[in-house]
Write a protein that holds these residues in place. Structure first.
Motif, PDB file in Angstrom:
ATOM      1  N   SER A 248       0.812  -1.216   0.000  1.00  0.00           N
ATOM      2  CA  SER A 248       0.000   0.000   0.000  1.00  0.00           C
ATOM      3  C   SER A 248       0.848   1.270   0.000  1.00  0.00           C
ATOM      4  O   SER A 248       0.363   2.350   0.357  1.00  0.00           O
ATOM      5  N   ASN A 249       2.108   1.147  -0.420  1.00  0.00           N
ATOM      6  CA  ASN A 249       2.927   2.334  -0.644  1.00  0.00           C
ATOM      7  C   ASN A 249       2.402   3.052  -1.884  1.00  0.00           C
ATOM      8  O   ASN A 249       2.307   2.446  -2.964  1.00  0.00           O
ATOM      9  N   PRO A 250       2.027   4.321  -1.781  1.00  0.00           N
ATOM     10  CA  PRO A 250       1.459   5.016  -2.941  1.00  0.00           C
ATOM     11  C   PRO A 250       2.396   5.086  -4.132  1.00  0.00           C
ATOM     12  O   PRO A 250       1.933   5.283  -5.262  1.00  0.00           O
ATOM     13  N   MET A 251       3.700   4.897  -3.924  1.00  0.00           N
ATOM     14  CA  MET A 251       4.617   4.929  -5.059  1.00  0.00           C
ATOM     15  C   MET A 251       4.337   3.780  -6.033  1.00  0.00           C
ATOM     16  O   MET A 251       4.672   3.880  -7.222  1.00  0.00           O
ATOM     17  N   LEU A 252       3.693   2.710  -5.562  1.00  0.00           N
ATOM     18  CA  LEU A 252       3.322   1.614  -6.456  1.00  0.00           C
ATOM     19  C   LEU A 252       2.197   2.011  -7.410  1.00  0.00           C
ATOM     20  O   LEU A 252       1.952   1.313  -8.396  1.00  0.00           O
ATOM     21  N   LEU A 253       1.535   3.126  -7.124  1.00  0.00           N
ATOM     22  CA  LEU A 253       0.490   3.615  -8.018  1.00  0.00           C
ATOM     23  C   LEU A 253       1.043   4.549  -9.086  1.00  0.00           C
ATOM     24  O   LEU A 253       0.353   4.837 -10.070  1.00  0.00           O
ATOM     25  N   ASP A 254       2.281   5.005  -8.912  1.00  0.00           N
ATOM     26  CA  ASP A 254       2.874   5.914  -9.891  1.00  0.00           C
ATOM     27  C   ASP A 254       2.968   5.279 -11.280  1.00  0.00           C
ATOM     28  O   ASP A 254       2.569   5.913 -12.268  1.00  0.00           O
ATOM     29  N   PRO A 255       3.459   4.036 -11.425  1.00  0.00           N
ATOM     30  CA  PRO A 255       3.485   3.452 -12.765  1.00  0.00           C
ATOM     31  C   PRO A 255       2.101   3.209 -13.344  1.00  0.00           C
ATOM     32  O   PRO A 255       1.922   3.255 -14.566  1.00  0.00           O
ATOM     33  N   VAL A 256       1.118   2.954 -12.491  1.00  0.00           N
ATOM     34  CA  VAL A 256      -0.253   2.791 -12.973  1.00  0.00           C
ATOM     35  C   VAL A 256      -0.755   4.114 -13.546  1.00  0.00           C
ATOM     36  O   VAL A 256      -1.337   4.173 -14.647  1.00  0.00           O
ATOM     37  N   ALA A 257      -0.512   5.204 -12.809  1.00  0.00           N
ATOM     38  CA  ALA A 257      -0.926   6.523 -13.288  1.00  0.00           C
ATOM     39  C   ALA A 257      -0.197   6.921 -14.560  1.00  0.00           C
ATOM     40  O   ALA A 257      -0.755   7.605 -15.420  1.00  0.00           O
TER      41      ALA A 257
ATOM     42  N   SER B 208      -1.122   8.935   3.932  1.00  0.00           N
ATOM     43  CA  SER B 208      -0.418   7.700   3.558  1.00  0.00           C
ATOM     44  C   SER B 208       0.774   7.391   4.459  1.00  0.00           C
ATOM     45  O   SER B 208       1.846   7.019   3.978  1.00  0.00           O
ATOM     46  N   VAL B 209       0.600   7.577   5.748  1.00  0.00           N
ATOM     47  CA  VAL B 209       1.684   7.314   6.704  1.00  0.00           C
ATOM     48  C   VAL B 209       2.114   5.856   6.591  1.00  0.00           C
ATOM     49  O   VAL B 209       1.265   4.957   6.558  1.00  0.00           O
ATOM     50  N   PRO B 210       3.400   5.559   6.494  1.00  0.00           N
ATOM     51  CA  PRO B 210       4.560   6.456   6.636  1.00  0.00           C
ATOM     52  C   PRO B 210       5.082   7.013   5.314  1.00  0.00           C
ATOM     53  O   PRO B 210       6.240   7.423   5.245  1.00  0.00           O
ATOM     54  N   TRP B 211       4.226   7.023   4.279  1.00  0.00           N
ATOM     55  CA  TRP B 211       4.668   7.430   2.940  1.00  0.00           C
ATOM     56  C   TRP B 211       3.928   8.681   2.455  1.00  0.00           C
ATOM     57  O   TRP B 211       3.592   8.786   1.278  1.00  0.00           O
ATOM     58  N   GLN B 212       3.703   9.622   3.366  1.00  0.00           N
ATOM     59  CA  GLN B 212       2.957  10.817   2.969  1.00  0.00           C
ATOM     60  C   GLN B 212       3.672  11.594   1.869  1.00  0.00           C
ATOM     61  O   GLN B 212       3.044  12.062   0.914  1.00  0.00           O
ATOM     62  N   ASP B 213       4.979  11.729   1.982  1.00  0.00           N
ATOM     63  CA  ASP B 213       5.713  12.479   0.960  1.00  0.00           C
ATOM     64  C   ASP B 213       5.623  11.804  -0.398  1.00  0.00           C
ATOM     65  O   ASP B 213       5.551  12.480  -1.435  1.00  0.00           O
ATOM     66  N   GLU B 214       5.627  10.465  -0.417  1.00  0.00           N
ATOM     67  CA  GLU B 214       5.489   9.756  -1.676  1.00  0.00           C
ATOM     68  C   GLU B 214       4.131  10.046  -2.319  1.00  0.00           C
ATOM     69  O   GLU B 214       4.032  10.281  -3.531  1.00  0.00           O
ATOM     70  N   ALA B 215       3.068  10.041  -1.505  1.00  0.00           N
ATOM     71  CA  ALA B 215       1.736  10.326  -2.038  1.00  0.00           C
ATOM     72  C   ALA B 215       1.662  11.736  -2.616  1.00  0.00           C
ATOM     73  O   ALA B 215       1.104  11.961  -3.694  1.00  0.00           O
ATOM     74  N   LEU B 216       2.233  12.689  -1.897  1.00  0.00           N
ATOM     75  CA  LEU B 216       2.218  14.068  -2.387  1.00  0.00           C
ATOM     76  C   LEU B 216       3.041  14.206  -3.667  1.00  0.00           C
ATOM     77  O   LEU B 216       2.672  14.947  -4.579  1.00  0.00           O
ATOM     78  N   SER B 217       4.139  13.474  -3.735  1.00  0.00           N
ATOM     79  CA  SER B 217       4.963  13.506  -4.934  1.00  0.00           C
ATOM     80  C   SER B 217       4.201  12.960  -6.134  1.00  0.00           C
ATOM     81  O   SER B 217       4.194  13.566  -7.216  1.00  0.00           O
ATOM     82  N   VAL B 218       3.553  11.802  -5.949  1.00  0.00           N
ATOM     83  CA  VAL B 218       2.779  11.219  -7.049  1.00  0.00           C
ATOM     84  C   VAL B 218       1.656  12.156  -7.475  1.00  0.00           C
ATOM     85  O   VAL B 218       1.444  12.401  -8.671  1.00  0.00           O
TER      86      VAL B 218
ATOM     87  N   LEU C   6       0.664  17.511   4.252  1.00  0.00           N
ATOM     88  CA  LEU C   6      -0.591  17.215   3.570  1.00  0.00           C
ATOM     89  C   LEU C   6      -1.498  18.439   3.574  1.00  0.00           C
ATOM     90  O   LEU C   6      -2.102  18.793   2.548  1.00  0.00           O
ATOM     91  N   VAL C   7      -1.607  19.095   4.703  1.00  0.00           N
ATOM     92  CA  VAL C   7      -2.432  20.304   4.799  1.00  0.00           C
ATOM     93  C   VAL C   7      -1.888  21.394   3.882  1.00  0.00           C
ATOM     94  O   VAL C   7      -2.646  22.083   3.185  1.00  0.00           O
ATOM     95  N   ARG C   8      -0.554  21.540   3.861  1.00  0.00           N
ATOM     96  CA  ARG C   8       0.047  22.579   3.017  1.00  0.00           C
ATOM     97  C   ARG C   8      -0.259  22.353   1.537  1.00  0.00           C
ATOM     98  O   ARG C   8      -0.625  23.287   0.812  1.00  0.00           O
ATOM     99  N   TYR C   9      -0.157  21.120   1.080  1.00  0.00           N
ATOM    100  CA  TYR C   9      -0.455  20.818  -0.323  1.00  0.00           C
ATOM    101  C   TYR C   9      -1.949  20.935  -0.612  1.00  0.00           C
ATOM    102  O   TYR C   9      -2.347  21.370  -1.699  1.00  0.00           O
ATOM    103  N   ALA C  10      -2.793  20.528   0.345  1.00  0.00           N
ATOM    104  CA  ALA C  10      -4.240  20.645   0.160  1.00  0.00           C
ATOM    105  C   ALA C  10      -4.667  22.101   0.045  1.00  0.00           C
ATOM    106  O   ALA C  10      -5.671  22.421  -0.613  1.00  0.00           O
ATOM    107  N   ASN C  11      -3.919  22.988   0.678  1.00  0.00           N
ATOM    108  CA  ASN C  11      -4.215  24.416   0.605  1.00  0.00           C
ATOM    109  C   ASN C  11      -3.689  25.070  -0.670  1.00  0.00           C
ATOM    110  O   ASN C  11      -4.012  26.224  -0.947  1.00  0.00           O
ATOM    111  N   SER C  12      -2.882  24.353  -1.446  1.00  0.00           N
ATOM    112  CA  SER C  12      -2.198  25.010  -2.562  1.00  0.00           C
ATOM    113  C   SER C  12      -2.223  24.148  -3.820  1.00  0.00           C
ATOM    114  O   SER C  12      -3.235  24.095  -4.530  1.00  0.00           O
ATOM    115  N   LEU C  13      -1.141  23.416  -4.083  1.00  0.00           N
ATOM    116  CA  LEU C  13      -0.986  22.707  -5.347  1.00  0.00           C
ATOM    117  C   LEU C  13      -2.088  21.691  -5.623  1.00  0.00           C
ATOM    118  O   LEU C  13      -2.466  21.484  -6.781  1.00  0.00           O
TER     119      LEU C  13
END
Length: 293
Positions: free
Chosen positions: A181-190, A204-214, A237-244
């Motif tokens: 369930s590491n979100p980076m495994l969804l990057d090739p699908v996307a 996506s703890v402990p992979w929050q940065d990976e989710a935001l990157s994807v 997560l809050v910072r990205y939800a408020n912006s990008l």
């Protein structure tokens, strides 16, 4: 066949993440020992509502809800709830419920056949997957036909990401592999299916940065904010939800394990900007699910 009948002038929010955990016959979506362990982990000992009660609960709150189960028949050796029955029950409550289907990717051609029937005959509006509980790696090429089918049909795929409370504290975590369930495994699908809308569920703890990157790199990816009280959301997560990502972040609760009442109360204590909340609460989901004419 399901057709949404949601009055967007009445509904104040759309909860993108609501589990149906028991059917009208009293059958649980998980084996009994897992149900007991999950209840202990989440301190949720109350009854699991069937779909009729879920519809009434959300109708009373002038909210709509995306409802689903998880088909993990191979991994759990347990008969799943019927996505057909969920879709047909949602048809009776189309003013507040939006059905997602679920198929077990490990069943191969049978998963493709069931997904096709759920889309064409029952009108489901998306699909739910839990790689850890279902025991599969979404980036594995053997599952590409399923993602291609969903992309062609124009329905989103909602994936659990991050740690899970299911199996937590049990011997060997019930054999579940968190890394699936590491979100980076969804990057090739996307990347391979750029028109498939992919929702990464939960902080996506402990992979929050990976989710935001994807999500920042792939415009066909979204994040739902389910499974955690908003007051515990990671600051990034809050910072990205408020912006990008403000147009691709969605309200989700994980009901019945987390209620919308608590989610909506606790979100007031966060740094999410008032101007982005209408999108998170409803407008982004309306656009994703194509609910407006």
């Amino acid at each position: 066949m399901y057709q949404p009948a949601i009055d967007l002038d009445v509904v104040t929010a759309i909860d993108m993440h609501v589990h149906i955990e028991v059917d009208e016959h009293g059958h649980n979506s998980l084996p009994d020992d897992l149900v007991a362990a999950v209840s202990k982990y989440f301190k949720a000992d109350g009854p699991r509502p069937a779909i009729e009660a879920v519809a009434q609960y959300y109708r009373e709150r002038q909210m709509a809800a995306v409802v689903f189960t998880v088909d993990a028949r191979t991994q759990l050796a347990h008969q799943p709830l019927s996505s057909v029955e969920i879709a047909r029950a949602a048809t009776e409550h189309a003013d507040v419920l939006i059905p997602f289907g679920s198929v077990d990717p490990r069943t191969g051609p049978a998963a493709l056949d069931l997904a096709t029937r759920l889309i064409e005959d029952e009108g489901v509006r998306g699909f739910k997957f839990h790689p850890t509980v279902q025991g599969f790696d979404p980036s594995d090429e053997q599952y590409a036909p399923l993602w291609g089918l969903l992309e062609k049909a124009g329905v989103p795929a909602l994936f659990h990401t991050g740690q899970t409370g299911i199996g937590a504290g049990m011997p060997g975590g019930y054999g579940f592999r968190l890394g699936l369930s590491n979100p980076m495994l969804l990057d090739p699908v996307a990347a391979e299916f750029p028109e498939l809308q992919i929702i990464m569920a939960h902080p996506s703890v402990p992979w929050q940065d990976e989710a935001l990157s994807v999500a920042t790199h792939k415009p066909n990816t979204w994040i739902d904010l389910s499974g955690w009280s908003p007051k515990y959301f990671p600051a990034e997560l809050v910072r990205y939800a408020n912006s990008l990502l403000k147009r691709r972040v969605l309200l989700g609760t994980d009901y019945p394990l987390l209620t919308p009442d608590r989610w909506l109360r606790d979100v007031r204590s966060t740094d999410l900007k008032p101007e982005v909340l209408p999108g998170i609460l409803k407008d982004n989901a309306v656009r994703l699910l194509r609910l407006s004419s």
